[in-house]
Design a protein around this motif. Structure first.
Motif, PDB file in Angstrom:
ATOM      1  N   GLU A 252       0.836  -1.193   0.000  1.00 22.43           N
ATOM      2  CA  GLU A 252       0.000   0.000   0.000  1.00 22.43           C
ATOM      3  C   GLU A 252       0.875   1.249   0.000  1.00 22.43           C
ATOM      4  O   GLU A 252       1.390   1.680   1.036  1.00 22.43           O
ATOM      5  CB  GLU A 252      -0.926  -0.037   1.217  1.00 22.43           C
ATOM      6  CG  GLU A 252      -1.888  -1.216   1.144  1.00 22.43           C
ATOM      7  CD  GLU A 252      -2.709  -1.433   2.399  1.00 22.43           C
ATOM      8  OE1 GLU A 252      -3.848  -1.904   2.280  1.00 22.43           O
ATOM      9  OE2 GLU A 252      -2.196  -1.139   3.514  1.00 22.43           O
ATOM     10  N   GLY A 253       1.050   1.814  -1.183  1.00 25.83           N
ATOM     11  CA  GLY A 253       1.809   3.039  -1.327  1.00 25.83           C
ATOM     12  C   GLY A 253       3.298   2.871  -1.508  1.00 25.83           C
ATOM     13  O   GLY A 253       4.019   3.869  -1.640  1.00 25.83           O
ATOM     14  N   ILE A 254       3.786   1.635  -1.526  1.00 29.74           N
ATOM     15  CA  ILE A 254       5.223   1.379  -1.676  1.00 29.74           C
ATOM     16  C   ILE A 254       5.471   0.669  -3.003  1.00 29.74           C
ATOM     17  O   ILE A 254       5.009  -0.456  -3.207  1.00 29.74           O
ATOM     18  CB  ILE A 254       5.756   0.507  -0.519  1.00 29.74           C
ATOM     19  CG1 ILE A 254       5.501   1.191   0.822  1.00 29.74           C
ATOM     20  CG2 ILE A 254       7.244   0.221  -0.712  1.00 29.74           C
ATOM     21  CD1 ILE A 254       6.171   2.538   0.997  1.00 29.74           C
ATOM     22  N   PRO A 255       6.192   1.296  -3.939  1.00 34.46           N
ATOM     23  CA  PRO A 255       6.490   0.636  -5.215  1.00 34.46           C
ATOM     24  C   PRO A 255       7.314  -0.638  -5.015  1.00 34.46           C
ATOM     25  O   PRO A 255       8.084  -0.755  -4.056  1.00 34.46           O
ATOM     26  CB  PRO A 255       7.296   1.690  -5.987  1.00 34.46           C
ATOM     27  CG  PRO A 255       6.930   2.997  -5.355  1.00 34.46           C
ATOM     28  CD  PRO A 255       6.691   2.685  -3.903  1.00 34.46           C
ATOM     29  N   LEU A 256       7.159  -1.562  -5.933  1.00 34.29           N
ATOM     30  CA  LEU A 256       7.854  -2.843  -5.835  1.00 34.29           C
ATOM     31  C   LEU A 256       9.360  -2.661  -5.748  1.00 34.29           C
ATOM     32  O   LEU A 256      10.032  -3.310  -4.934  1.00 34.29           O
ATOM     33  CB  LEU A 256       7.492  -3.728  -7.031  1.00 34.29           C
ATOM     34  CG  LEU A 256       8.248  -5.048  -7.156  1.00 34.29           C
ATOM     35  CD1 LEU A 256       8.016  -5.932  -5.933  1.00 34.29           C
ATOM     36  CD2 LEU A 256       7.841  -5.774  -8.434  1.00 34.29           C
ATOM     37  N   ARG A 257       9.928  -1.792  -6.571  1.00 33.83           N
ATOM     38  CA  ARG A 257      11.389  -1.642  -6.571  1.00 33.83           C
ATOM     39  C   ARG A 257      11.891  -1.170  -5.203  1.00 33.83           C
ATOM     40  O   ARG A 257      12.961  -1.587  -4.749  1.00 33.83           O
ATOM     41  CB  ARG A 257      11.822  -0.659  -7.666  1.00 33.83           C
ATOM     42  CG  ARG A 257      11.337   0.762  -7.461  1.00 33.83           C
ATOM     43  CD  ARG A 257      11.780   1.708  -8.569  1.00 33.83           C
ATOM     44  NE  ARG A 257      11.298   3.064  -8.358  1.00 33.83           N
ATOM     45  CZ  ARG A 257      10.084   3.493  -8.674  1.00 33.83           C
ATOM     46  NH1 ARG A 257       9.223   2.658  -9.229  1.00 33.83           N
ATOM     47  NH2 ARG A 257       9.725   4.745  -8.448  1.00 33.83           N
ATOM     48  N   ASP A 258      11.129  -0.307  -4.544  1.00 35.42           N
ATOM     49  CA  ASP A 258      11.526   0.180  -3.225  1.00 35.42           C
ATOM     50  C   ASP A 258      11.403  -0.919  -2.179  1.00 35.42           C
ATOM     51  O   ASP A 258      12.249  -1.041  -1.281  1.00 35.42           O
ATOM     52  CB  ASP A 258      10.678   1.380  -2.825  1.00 35.42           C
ATOM     53  CG  ASP A 258      10.911   2.595  -3.706  1.00 35.42           C
ATOM     54  OD1 ASP A 258      11.989   2.671  -4.334  1.00 35.42           O
ATOM     55  OD2 ASP A 258      10.023   3.460  -3.770  1.00 35.42           O
TER      56      ASP A 258
END
Length: 328
Positions: A252-258
């Motif tokens: 929720e709100g966190i991109p996969l790469r991050d």
């Protein structure tokens, strides 16, 4: 009268849990199984709809196919809805189990004013906190046939009496702390001094929700992140320049790469348990700001595909709630 913020004391070395040599590195997935409400609007006791629970069996099947049990943290509107109970009950077993999630604004008794500070249950008088916990614990036990032993405070709202209340009622694990987050502006707790490691206090395991600083300046951690908050768009600038980001392990709100970068750092730094979480309303478009439409839902599941693949590559294995408690 202003409420003094709850700042939990960091664990001493003796309180840290020493996982056994065969434990390895594990991950657990918590689902906050709750009613739907507009997070941007004031909280209301009338928010009782749990229609999104209908999507939980398909989500459970996706995780089960990957060998991942779920920790289903159920709150009062779910535990008192017959259809929700009939939906959640058959999912239990095979490592998937039910825990308690306390949203004080929809959990009786309603002896407090409905105010933002009182949405953090740890701010309530201990007797009222205890009464709400007793009602919810007994309700979940009746609904699902067993007393829960794991707890999460809605809005991460622990207070100074929480560990004692949980221990005296047979709870063995709490998952309410969000490291590196500070909710004082909302009259909530301050978790900046808490790290990701699991620890035990008053007989209760504390398993924080894993949060990682990433970026070239991540060694600056809390101090740099706090300093950036007083500069207009300071934290956004740190993120855009890849100097520092605060990454909780959630789709929720966190991109996969991050998330992948955070997982690699956490494993590399020796974290033995990675704690992931999301909210059940995100399983249906339109109920949270994170999943507004079908494309967001596709990205939600793509995020999990990528995260589970990275965890498998790193040799991080899933674990269920009961097994984790037993290992601790």
């Amino acid at each position: 009268m202003a409420i003094a913020p709850f700042r939990p004391r960091p664990p001493s070395p003796a309180e840290l849990i020493a996982w056994g040599p065969d434990f390895g590195t594990r991950f657990i997935v918590f689902v906050d199984v709750e009613e739907e409400f507009d997070w941007a609007r004031p909280l209301s006791r009338d928010n009782r709809s749990v229609s999104a629970i209908a999507a939980l069996p398909d989500a459970h099947a996706r995780f089960a196919a990957a060998g991942v049990p779920l920790a289903l943290m159920v709150d009062y509107p779910v535990a008192t809805d017959a259809r929700a109970i009939d939906t959640v009950g058959p999912l239990l077993g095979g490592g998937t189990s039910v825990g308690t999630q306390l949203h004080p604004w929809v959990n009786p008794p309603f002896d407090e004013a409905l105010t933002p500070p009182n949405s953090f249950v740890g701010n309530l008088p201990p007797a009222l906190d205890a009464a709400k916990l007793d009602v919810l614990t007994d309700t979940i036990a009746r609904a699902f046939g067993a007393r829960p032993t794991a707890y999460r405070a809605g809005r991460y709202g622990l207070g100074p009496a929480s560990f004692g209340l949980l221990a005296s009622r047979g709870y063995r694990l709490d998952s309410s702390m969000r490291p590196r987050f500070d909710y004082r502006r909302e009259s909530g707790p301050d978790f900046r001094a808490i790290g990701n490691a699991a620890w035990r206090r008053e007989g209760v395991i504390e398993l924080p929700l894993t949060t990682v600083f990433t970026g070239a300046a991540r060694r600056g951690g809390n101090a740099l992140y706090r300093a950036a908050s007083v500069v207009p768009k300071g934290r956004a600038l740190l993120a855009r320049t890849h100097l520092l980001q605060r990454i909780p392990l959630t789709p929720e709100g966190i991109p996969l790469r991050d998330a992948v970068a955070a997982i690699r750092i956490a494993v590399g730094e020796g974290d033995r348990v990675l704690s992931f979480a999301f909210h059940s309303p995100s399983l249906v478009p339109g109920h949270t700001s994170y999943v507004r439409d079908a494309e967001d839902l596709r990205r939600f599941w793509s995020w999990w595909d990528g995260v589970l693949a990275e965890l498998a590559r790193l040799g991080v294995e899933p674990i269920g709630l009961d097994a984790l408690i037993a290992a601790g």
